[in-house]
Scaffold this motif. Structure first.
Motif, mmCIF file in Angstrom:
data_model
loop_
_atom_site.group_PDB
_atom_site.id
_atom_site.type_symbol
_atom_site.label_atom_id
_atom_site.label_comp_id
_atom_site.label_asym_id
_atom_site.label_seq_id
_atom_site.Cartn_x
_atom_site.Cartn_y
_atom_site.Cartn_z
ATOM 1 N N GLN A 190 0.833 -1.198 0.000
ATOM 2 C CA GLN A 190 0.000 0.000 0.000
ATOM 3 C C GLN A 190 0.871 1.251 0.000
ATOM 4 N N GLN A 191 1.954 1.191 0.784
ATOM 5 C CA GLN A 191 2.858 2.344 0.850
ATOM 6 C C GLN A 191 4.255 1.874 1.229
ATOM 7 N N THR A 208 7.802 3.694 2.499
ATOM 8 C CA THR A 208 8.422 4.937 2.959
ATOM 9 C C THR A 208 9.898 4.681 3.217
ATOM 10 N N GLU A 247 4.063 -0.702 4.214
ATOM 11 C CA GLU A 247 2.691 -0.970 4.648
ATOM 12 C C GLU A 247 2.129 -2.008 3.690
ATOM 13 N N ARG A 276 -0.694 -4.554 2.546
ATOM 14 C CA ARG A 276 -2.150 -4.755 2.594
ATOM 15 C C ARG A 276 -2.438 -6.235 2.397
ATOM 16 N N LYS A 280 2.452 -3.048 9.116
ATOM 17 C CA LYS A 280 3.688 -2.337 8.778
ATOM 18 C C LYS A 280 4.868 -3.267 9.053
ATOM 19 N N LEU A 292 4.196 1.294 -7.867
ATOM 20 C CA LEU A 292 3.993 2.345 -6.878
ATOM 21 C C LEU A 292 4.368 3.670 -7.521
ATOM 22 N N ALA A 329 4.119 9.745 -3.815
ATOM 23 C CA ALA A 329 2.982 10.425 -3.200
ATOM 24 C C ALA A 329 3.237 11.936 -3.258
ATOM 25 N N VAL A 380 8.092 8.863 -0.181
ATOM 26 C CA VAL A 380 6.923 7.982 -0.022
ATOM 27 C C VAL A 380 6.390 7.571 -1.386
ATOM 28 N N ARG A 415 3.310 5.190 -3.212
ATOM 29 C CA ARG A 415 2.011 4.523 -2.964
ATOM 30 C C ARG A 415 1.540 3.845 -4.227
#
Length: 158
Positions: free
Chosen positions: A36-37, A39, A49, A51, A96, A147, A150, A156, A158
Motif C-alpha cells: 500500500q505504501q 516509505t 505498509e 495490505r 507495517k 507504486l 505520493a 513515499v 504509494r
C-alpha cells in the motif's frame, strides 16, 4: 373443489426445505498481499505498509507472512511478519513491516523517487492463515504492481 390435505402437506414441506437451503456457504479463498505504501526512512531502511486481503467468505487470522520483494530488477529482501491479525470476510487490513533493503534495491528506489517515476515491484512467498474453525493453511502469494510517488510526501511511494 374438494380440500386435499396431501397438497397442503406437500406445499408446506417444499417451503420448509427451500428455507433450509438458503444458508451462507463458507468458502476459503487464497488471500492476496500488496504494498500500500513504501516509505524510505532517514537511515535507508524501508517501512512497508503491506495490505493483506481476505477473499474468503469467513474471517481468517493471518499468522505469518514471508514475502520476497523485488523492485525493478533487483531483489530487496524478505518481508517477515507474524501479525496475528484477524481479517473479516472479503475484507482487508494493513500491517507495517520494516526492511533493511539490499543496496542495489535502495538505488532503484532512490532513482525512481529522484526522477518522479513509477516503481515496479514483485512479491512472492507464503502467507499462513487460519480460517474460522479450521486448521492453519499456507498459501502461495505472487503479486506484481507499481507504486508512484505520493505528492507532497518526499520518500513515499504509494
Amino acid at each position: 373443489m374438494r380440500f386435499r390435505p396431501q397438497y397442503v402437506l406437500t406445499a408446506v414441506l417444499s417451503l420448509t426445505l427451500a428455507a433450509c437451503g438458503g444458508g451462507m456457504v463458507k468458502r476459503v479463498s487464497e488471500p492476496a498481499a500488496g504494498i500500500q505504501q513504501l516509505t524510505v526512512a532517514n537511515d535507508g531502511s524501508w517501512d512497508v505498509e503491506l495490505r493483506l486481503r481476505n477473499y474468503s467468505s469467513m474471517p481468517m487470522r493471518f499468522d505469518d507472512v514471508s514475502l520476497r520483494i523485488k523492485v525493478g530488477d533487483e531483489a530487496a529482501g524478505t518481508l517477515n511478519a507474524a501479525p496475528g491479525l484477524s481479517i473479516g470476510p472479503e475484507s482487508a487490513d494493513v500491517i507495517k513491516v520494516r526492511l533493511q533493503p539490499a543496496s542495489p534495491a535502495r538505488i532503484v528506489v532512490a532513482d525512481a523517487l529522484a526522477g518522479g517515476r513509477s516503481l515496479f515491484y514483485e512479491l512472492e512467498g507464503t502467507v499462513k492463515a487460519t480460517p474460522e474453525e479450521k486448521k492453519q493453511r499456507s498459501f502461495e502469494v505472487k503479486a506484481r504492481n507499481t507504486l508512484n510517488q505520493a505528492p507532497g510526501l518526499p520518500g513515499v511511494l504509494r
